[in-house]
Write a protein that holds these residues in place. Structure first.
Motif, short mmCIF file in Angstrom:
data_model
loop_
_atom_site.label_atom_id
_atom_site.label_comp_id
_atom_site.label_asym_id
_atom_site.label_seq_id
_atom_site.Cartn_x
_atom_site.Cartn_y
_atom_site.Cartn_z
N THR B 218 0.82 -1.21 0.00
CA THR B 218 0.00 0.00 0.00
C THR B 218 0.85 1.27 0.00
O THR B 218 2.04 1.24 0.32
CB THR B 218 -0.92 0.06 1.25
N VAL B 219 0.22 2.35 -0.36
CA VAL B 219 0.87 3.64 -0.35
C VAL B 219 1.29 3.99 1.07
O VAL B 219 2.39 4.46 1.33
CB VAL B 219 -0.10 4.71 -0.90
N TYR B 222 4.48 2.29 2.08
CA TYR B 222 5.65 2.96 1.49
C TYR B 222 6.00 4.19 2.31
O TYR B 222 7.16 4.44 2.64
CB TYR B 222 5.35 3.33 0.04
N GLN B 223 4.97 4.96 2.65
CA GLN B 223 5.22 6.20 3.39
C GLN B 223 5.81 5.91 4.77
O GLN B 223 6.72 6.60 5.22
CB GLN B 223 3.94 7.01 3.52
N ARG B 225 7.57 3.38 5.66
CA ARG B 225 8.96 2.95 5.52
C ARG B 225 9.86 4.16 5.25
O ARG B 225 10.95 4.28 5.79
CB ARG B 225 9.08 1.95 4.39
N ALA B 226 9.35 5.07 4.40
CA ALA B 226 10.13 6.27 4.08
C ALA B 226 10.38 7.08 5.35
O ALA B 226 11.51 7.51 5.61
CB ALA B 226 9.39 7.11 3.05
N VAL B 229 13.11 5.26 7.38
CA VAL B 229 14.51 5.31 6.98
C VAL B 229 15.07 6.73 6.97
O VAL B 229 16.26 6.92 7.20
CB VAL B 229 14.79 4.65 5.61
N ALA B 234 11.67 12.23 3.79
CA ALA B 234 10.24 11.98 3.66
C ALA B 234 9.47 13.29 3.68
O ALA B 234 8.57 13.52 2.86
CB ALA B 234 9.76 11.05 4.78
N ALA B 235 9.84 14.17 4.60
CA ALA B 235 9.17 15.47 4.66
C ALA B 235 9.42 16.25 3.37
O ALA B 235 8.51 16.85 2.80
CB ALA B 235 9.69 16.27 5.85
N ALA B 237 9.86 15.09 0.49
CA ALA B 237 9.07 14.51 -0.60
C ALA B 237 7.58 14.81 -0.45
O ALA B 237 6.78 14.39 -1.28
CB ALA B 237 9.29 13.00 -0.65
N GLY B 238 7.20 15.52 0.60
CA GLY B 238 5.81 15.90 0.76
C GLY B 238 4.97 14.88 1.51
O GLY B 238 3.75 14.95 1.51
N ILE B 239 5.63 13.93 2.15
CA ILE B 239 4.90 12.95 2.96
C ILE B 239 4.59 13.60 4.31
O ILE B 239 5.47 14.20 4.91
CB ILE B 239 5.74 11.67 3.15
#
Ligand SMILES: Nc1ncnc2c1ncn2[C@@H]1O[C@H](COP(=O)(O)OP(=O)(O)OP(=O)(O)O)[C@@H](O)[C@H]1O
Ligand SMILES: [Mg+2]
Lengths: 537, 352
Positions: B218-219, B222-223, B225-226, B229, B234-235, B237-239
């Protein structure tokens, strides 16, 4: 007093700084019929990572007092070779001789004991500790208590001798990058290094800092230190090195004395083809797509780093923002990227204001962002290449709430091919890629999404000449498609090669803006050092 | 002569599968030492340990029964750790789930079984999730360290339970800290005759699959996990890092809550102070042993449970105390950590 003796020696040797004398170093040695014994000899070195051959049949030697430059494309295996010499990796095959004696290093500790020092591409300092503490850490010589007073004396003596001025009591995090590098070098010298490896030391330095570093290196070499100098900047290599070794795909493909080669030939040897030497042709700019007005941003120490800054970037133009590092570039870029909340001012993208401190809005509004710090901001080193390529747009690969792995894979294959990303497959962890290839991942991700505005901070730092040519081509391509590009760079050549207009950032303010056609490097250089030209004010 | 650790070239991925199996094998071999030290005869001890754990149908199913709550808490911890939300509070979340399940179970005497089960599970899941949300909010809003807060909240929940069992939830007319029994309609049905193999075990297996699915398909996975790590990237990338951490906490706490639900609805049918012998703490070890992978968690939960169940019959037959189970479980973690170290480094002897 050893210090006075040293100063005298430097004074005597300093005429060697003239290029003619310096370049003749190996020749002179030959004339005297006493070619000095190599201090380092690496023989038939081979190193592989799973399927990747990083080094193969490499014979590399280093003489006392010699500065040897190591050149090669991104991923050619330069860092790997030096990591082997520094005991960080073990070679699969081959042997290393130091002063003619065979050694086998189990860890960098053994290499340090053989008086080898290395300054890595990415520093290894403890930010919260002081310069002195960082230099001394791990070199107590086996004793339990450190003699801080003696340590301080030794450090100060070293600083005097080699011109590495930093305050021993300053916490490392307060130092600019150039200062941190000095600490790394001091750390190696403190451990009595006679063989010094510098992995792309100038990639993070401003021109003035590079000058200082070169003076230090010359002093070191004059005292008999041997230096390995890795760089992608050919003119630096021509200036500082005695000898150049070129690596290609893990193999040594050429070796030249600096006196018998030139930049053109070196570029050729590295890339295997002539470089076009692309420069931008000025174009007519359209509407302002990126407008920054009255922006004030604080740095981590709580001081204003960007002060009331206003700037417009129009469709179809590249605005180059030059400046010595530490004049607010990082804070400005962070504010534009949405990573830092400005204290006042607005950022407008294509007519609509961007919310402060909100990276998602940048992604949604098609801002291509190339951050300066690719290792911790731009990439997730523990994830695969394909996951990194969809970091921002993974939402587009959604199929009823699930990730469409197949589409992500296809997307990655396409980009890796288009952008020439060399990796051990799209599932390889990003960590295993070379510096240049990591940067290509970011470029591929940001520029392939057809951005309206591109903000690029130091986009070619650490890249080889071929890759730089490539990156520049891509940035100009984006511009030609109508993107408004803000290029933040400390590399004046890059600024002049790409920009339509050049602005200079000094102490958080724009010192001046000039059309590239009428700008001269002298004038920009003056602005960069805070001197406003009366005529152009 | 000294020993140094040298970084290895990356090993092929299938090694990851072999490592835990090898570690378990080595642990069982090393167990000989404490068994002998406790005066047990070697072969009979091993035989009775094995037989007690999986040797008969009943014992095997009993191991499954005990593995269910461990799987839930292991999953809870693994899911949180993957996003670097350091949830050490599965124990408290389990208790929260058990309390809510009890309250719901006692109140659902008029509900049909299916609704009652949904009600009990839902209540337990939400209570666990809410309890885990506290450290998550403290972490994202005020940057309070989540290891400390989630751990300390375990004790807070234990005392809340004590208050409830001596107060509002106490069985009328009793002076013991013990709640009224939950309605029969809220009991987890027994699925296999002549055993205690109950619905919760199937739910645990389903949870293993669901967590694996979320992680890898799922999305949101992924988020998470991002964020795990590299939060900064992650921030960038807009997560929405905070919302990912909060959702992770809710789900993680919910899973731990379900462990409590199972203990109430399938085993005890009422709440008591020692409803959990530390399942939440074991979950941390199990998650590490399973390398945060859902299938690995299920296997190591089964291993833990087998050791605990088997040790009881070993102790009956050979007189080795049941505490041996704790020793073996502790050793398993140490062996596993060493094995993981050796997948990244190798030991080399060097002459000075
Ligand atoms: N730890 C590692 N694991 C797997 N592969 C690696 C590892 N380190 C390096 N490599 C691979 O070895 C090759 C050489 O890498 P190296 O870092 O030595 O290149 P480089 O010449 O220093 O490049 P750059 O100029 O970009 O820094 C690359 O293909 C890289 O992907
Ligand atoms: Mg490198």
């Amino acid at each position: 007093m050893p210090t006075t003796v040293m100063t005298e020696r430097i004074a005597v040797r300093s005429p060697q700084k003239s290029p003619a004398v310096r370049a003749s170093f190996p020749v002179k040695a030959r004339e005297q019929e006493q070619v000095p014994e190599p201090v380092v000899e690496m023989r038939a070195i081979r190193k592989t990572f799973l399927d990747v051959v990083a080094n193969e049949r490499v014979n590399f030697s280093l003489r006392p007092g010699e500065i040897c430059a190591l050149l090669g494309e991104n991923g050619a295996g330069k860092t790997t070779l030096m990591n082997i010499l520094f005991g960080y990796y073990a070679a699969d095959e081959g042997e290393i001789l130091i002063h003619g004696k065979k050694v086998s290093f189990a860890s960098p500790r053994d290499a340090i004991a053989c008086r080898i020092g290395m300054v890595h591409q990415h520093f290894t300092l403890v930010p919260s500790q002081t310069v002195l503490e960082n230099v001394v850490v791990g070199s107590s010589g086996g004793r339990f208590f450190l003699d801080m007073k003696r340590a301080r004396e030794k450090l100060c003596a070293l600083q005097k001798r080699f011109g590495l001025a930093v305050d021993p009591d300053a916490p490392v995090w307060t130092l600019p990058i150039g200062g941190q590098q000095k600490v790394e070098i001091l750390k190696a010298l403190y451990r009595d290094a006679r063989i010094l490896i510098l992995d792309e030391p100038t990639a993070v330095l401003a021109p003035l800092e590079t000058r200082e570093l070169f003076d230090t290196l010359r002093t070191l070499a004059a005292e008999g230190c041997s230096i390995v100098f890795i760089s992608h900047k050919l003119y630096e290599v021509m200036e500082i090195a005695h000898r150049v070794v070129v690596l290609a795909k893990g193999v040594i493909c050429a070796e030249r004395s600096v006196s018998e080669t030139d930049e053109r030939e070196l570029a050729n040897l590295m890339v295997g083809h002539e470089l076009a030497g692309k420069t931008a042709t000025a174009r007519k700019a359209g509407a302002a797509l990126l407008s920054v007005s009255r922006l004030t941003v604080r740095n981590d120490k709580g001081l204003d780093a960007v002060k009331d800054l206003s700037l417009d970037v129009h469709s179809g133009e590249v605005v180059g923002l030059a400046g010595v590092s530490g004049n607010g570039q990082m804070e400005l870029a962070d504010a534009l990227f949405g990573l830092r909340v400005p204290t006042s001012g607005t950022i407008v993208l294509d007519g609509a204001a961007l919310p402060d401190g909100n990276p998602k809005s940048r992604v949604d509004r098609h801002m291509g962002r190339i951050p300066e710090d690719r290792m911790t901001t731009g990439l997730m080193l523990d994830l695969s290449v394909e996951d990194n390529l969809v970091m921002e747009h993974h939402g587009d690969f959604r199929r009823s709430g699930m990730l469409d792995r197949e589409a992500i894979g296809d997307h990655a294959e396409g980009l890796m091919c288009d952008f020439g990303i060399k990796a051990d497959g799209r599932r390889a962890p990003a960590r295993t890629l070379s510096g240049g290839n990591l940067q290509k991942i970011i470029l591929a991700r940001e520029l392939s999404a057809d951005p309206k505005v591109v903000v690029a901070a130091q986009p070619t730092r650490g890249l080889d000449v071929g890759a730089i040519e490539y990156v520049h081509g891509r940035i100009l391509e984006a511009r030609d498609r109508g993107a408004a590009t803000l290029l933040i760079s400390e590399d004046l050549d890059e600024i002049f090669a790409l920009s339509d207009r050049i602005a200079v950032l000094y102490e958080g303010r724009i010192m001046g803006i000039a059309d590239r056609k009428y700008a001269t490097k002298e004038q920009i250089g003056l602005w960069m050092s805070g001197i406003r030209d009366v005529l152009c004010a | 002569m000294r020993l140094v650790l040298k970084k290895r070239a990356p090993l092929p991925p299938w090694i990851r599968l072999l490592v835990p199996l090898g570690a378990i094998l080595v642990t069982l071999l090393l167990s000989a030492v404490p068994i002998l030290a406790a005066g047990g005869a070697l072969w009979p001890s091993y035989a009775s340990l094995f037989k007690g754990a999986v040797g008969t149908r009943y014992n095997f199913l009993e191991t499954c029964v005990k593995a269910a709550p461990l799987t839930f808490t292991g999953l809870a911890v693994a899911f949180a750790f993957r996003a670097k939300f350091w949830n050490t509070g599965a124990e408290g979340q389990l208790l929260a789930g058990a309390i809510a399940a009890t309250a719901a179970g006692v109140a659902s005497s008029n509900l049909p079984p299916l609704l009652a089960l949904l009600f009990v599970c839902g209540a337990g899941f939400l209570a666990g999730g809410a309890w885990a949300a506290i450290p998550a909010v403290l972490k994202t809003k005020y940057r309070v360290d989540d290891v400390v807060t989630s751990l300390l909240l375990n004790y807070v929940m234990w005392h809340i339970m004590g208050y409830l069992l001596f107060g509002p939830l106490q069985m009328p007319g009793s002076s013991w800290p013990r709640s009224a029994a939950i309605a029969e309609s809220a009991h987890f049905p027994i699925l296999l005759a002549k055993s205690r193999f109950h619905l919760g075990i199937v739910l645990a297996l389903a949870a293993v699959f669901v967590v694996w699915f979320i992680n890898s398909k799922t999305v949101f996975g992924y988020q998470a996990r991002a964020v795990g790590v590299n939060q900064k990237a992650a921030a960038f990338a807009g997560i929405g890092v905070k919302s990912v951490i909060l959702k992770t906490a809710l789900l993680s706490g919910g899973l731990a809550g379900l462990a409590g639900v199972g203990e109430v609805a399938a085993i005890h049918h009422h709440l008591l102070m020692d409803i959990s012998p530390g399942f939440g703490y074991s979950g941390i070890v199990i998650a590490m042993l399973g390398q945060l992978h859902p299938a690995g968690v299920a296997l190591s939960a089964f291993f833990f449970s087998g050791i605990a169940v088997g040790a009881q019959s070993m102790s009956r037959i050979t007189g080795v105390p049941t505490y041996i189970a704790d020793v073996i479980q502790g050793m398993a973690l140490l062996v596993m950590l060493v094995a993981l170290l050796l997948t990244e480094y190798r030991i080399q002897a060097v002459r000075d």
